[in-house]
Scaffold this motif. Structure first.
Motif, PDB file in Angstrom:
ATOM      1  N   TRP A  95      12.722   4.314  -3.071  1.00  0.00           N
ATOM      2  CA  TRP A  95      12.742   5.311  -2.004  1.00  0.00           C
ATOM      3  C   TRP A  95      11.497   5.157  -1.124  1.00  0.00           C
ATOM      4  N   MET A  96      10.365   4.873  -1.752  1.00  0.00           N
ATOM      5  CA  MET A  96       9.128   4.657  -0.999  1.00  0.00           C
ATOM      6  C   MET A  96       9.269   3.431  -0.084  1.00  0.00           C
ATOM      7  N   MET A  97      10.077   2.444  -0.486  1.00  0.00           N
ATOM      8  CA  MET A  97      10.343   1.284   0.354  1.00  0.00           C
ATOM      9  C   MET A  97      11.054   1.718   1.634  1.00  0.00           C
ATOM     10  N   ILE A  98      12.061   2.574   1.487  1.00  0.00           N
ATOM     11  CA  ILE A  98      12.812   3.068   2.648  1.00  0.00           C
ATOM     12  C   ILE A  98      11.851   3.769   3.606  1.00  0.00           C
ATOM     13  N   GLU A  99      10.992   4.621   3.054  1.00  0.00           N
ATOM     14  CA  GLU A  99      10.023   5.332   3.885  1.00  0.00           C
ATOM     15  C   GLU A  99       9.028   4.361   4.523  1.00  0.00           C
ATOM     16  N   ALA A 100       8.590   3.351   3.776  1.00  0.00           N
ATOM     17  CA  ALA A 100       7.648   2.362   4.317  1.00  0.00           C
ATOM     18  C   ALA A 100       8.284   1.590   5.468  1.00  0.00           C
ATOM     19  N   GLU A 101       9.556   1.242   5.334  1.00  0.00           N
ATOM     20  CA  GLU A 101      10.256   0.546   6.424  1.00  0.00           C
ATOM     21  C   GLU A 101      10.257   1.402   7.679  1.00  0.00           C
ATOM     22  N   GLN A 102      10.572   2.673   7.530  1.00  0.00           N
ATOM     23  CA  GLN A 102      10.604   3.563   8.691  1.00  0.00           C
ATOM     24  C   GLN A 102       9.231   3.697   9.328  1.00  0.00           C
ATOM     25  N   LYS A 103       8.208   3.887   8.514  1.00  0.00           N
ATOM     26  CA  LYS A 103       6.839   4.007   9.045  1.00  0.00           C
ATOM     27  C   LYS A 103       6.411   2.716   9.746  1.00  0.00           C
ATOM     28  N   PHE A 104       6.722   1.594   9.115  1.00  0.00           N
ATOM     29  CA  PHE A 104       6.327   0.305   9.673  1.00  0.00           C
ATOM     30  C   PHE A 104       6.996   0.080  11.030  1.00  0.00           C
ATOM     31  N   HIS A 105       8.297   0.320  11.098  1.00  0.00           N
ATOM     32  CA  HIS A 105       9.011   0.130  12.357  1.00  0.00           C
ATOM     33  C   HIS A 105       8.548   1.118  13.421  1.00  0.00           C
ATOM     34  N   GLN A 145       0.831  -1.209   0.000  1.00  0.00           N
ATOM     35  CA  GLN A 145       0.000   0.000   0.000  1.00  0.00           C
ATOM     36  C   GLN A 145       0.865   1.258   0.000  1.00  0.00           C
ATOM     37  N   GLU A 146       1.833   1.315   0.895  1.00  0.00           N
ATOM     38  CA  GLU A 146       2.680   2.502   1.027  1.00  0.00           C
ATOM     39  C   GLU A 146       3.486   2.779  -0.239  1.00  0.00           C
ATOM     40  N   MET A 147       3.937   1.707  -0.876  1.00  0.00           N
ATOM     41  CA  MET A 147       4.767   1.850  -2.081  1.00  0.00           C
ATOM     42  C   MET A 147       3.928   1.937  -3.352  1.00  0.00           C
ATOM     43  N   GLU A 148       2.626   1.743  -3.203  1.00  0.00           N
ATOM     44  CA  GLU A 148       1.726   1.773  -4.344  1.00  0.00           C
ATOM     45  C   GLU A 148       2.172   0.786  -5.428  1.00  0.00           C
ATOM     46  N   LEU A 149       2.485  -0.438  -4.989  1.00  0.00           N
ATOM     47  CA  LEU A 149       2.973  -1.459  -5.916  1.00  0.00           C
ATOM     48  C   LEU A 149       1.837  -2.043  -6.738  1.00  0.00           C
ATOM     49  N   THR A 150       2.069  -2.164  -8.027  1.00  0.00           N
ATOM     50  CA  THR A 150       1.155  -2.894  -8.882  1.00  0.00           C
ATOM     51  C   THR A 150       1.435  -4.387  -8.671  1.00  0.00           C
ATOM     52  N   PRO A 151       0.536  -5.265  -9.092  1.00  0.00           N
ATOM     53  CA  PRO A 151       0.816  -6.700  -8.965  1.00  0.00           C
ATOM     54  C   PRO A 151       2.122  -7.113  -9.675  1.00  0.00           C
TER      55      PRO A 151
END
Length: 152
Positions: free
Chosen positions: A126-136, A42-48
């Motif tokens: 970059w969105m992955m890095i941000e998602a990791e921080q938010k998740f943690h 969701q955070e990274m807005e990944l397509t399938p």
């Protein structure tokens, strides 16, 4: 909007499972991982299509980083309980091991960021890095172990 609310709710539920037990059973661990996947997706807005490229690489990277983290944890947690008195020679060896493990983690991250930017856009990585921080951050907050305010 309903999807975002559902993902957040599921994530918080997964975090509460972790916070309640301290250690995860295999079933709870799988559920927790599913919450993490939903949150990152969701955070990274990944397509399938992007998700099928991202998750194998991300999981592989995390496994390699976990090995290095375990080395540091073994060194700093378990050894200190066994022998509180450390010789100068042992301290030097411990420091070298610590620095080597930290360098290995940086090397792993660099390697996989390179791989990920070939599979996805740099923005998504970059969105992955941000998602990791938010998740943690959410995980620590849910567990009541968030950073405490600095007192003067």
């Amino acid at each position: 909007m309903k999807k975002i609310g559902l993902v957040i709710l599921m994530t918080l539920f997964g975090l509460s499972l972790f916070a309640q037990s301290g250690k995860l059973s295999e079933e709870k661990r799988k559920e927790f991982e599913a919450q993490k996947v939903a949150f990152f997706t969701q955070e990274m807005e990944l397509t399938p299509e992007e998700a099928t490229k991202f998750w194998p690489l991300y999981n592989e990277m995390q496994q390699k980083i976990r090995v290095e983290n375990d080395k540091i944890r073994d060194l700093t947690c378990r050894k200190s309980k066994e022998a509180p008195e450390v010789t100068e020679q042992q301290a030097l060896k411990n420091l070298q091991t610590l620095l080597a493990a930290e360098q290995a983690m940086r090397d792993i991250k660099k390697e996989y960021i390179d791989k990920l930017t070939k599979a996805l856009s740099a923005k998504k990585v970059w969105m992955m890095i941000e998602a990791e921080q938010k998740f943690h951050h959410q995980l620590w907050k849910k567990m009541g172990k968030g950073p405490s305010p600095v007192q003067k």
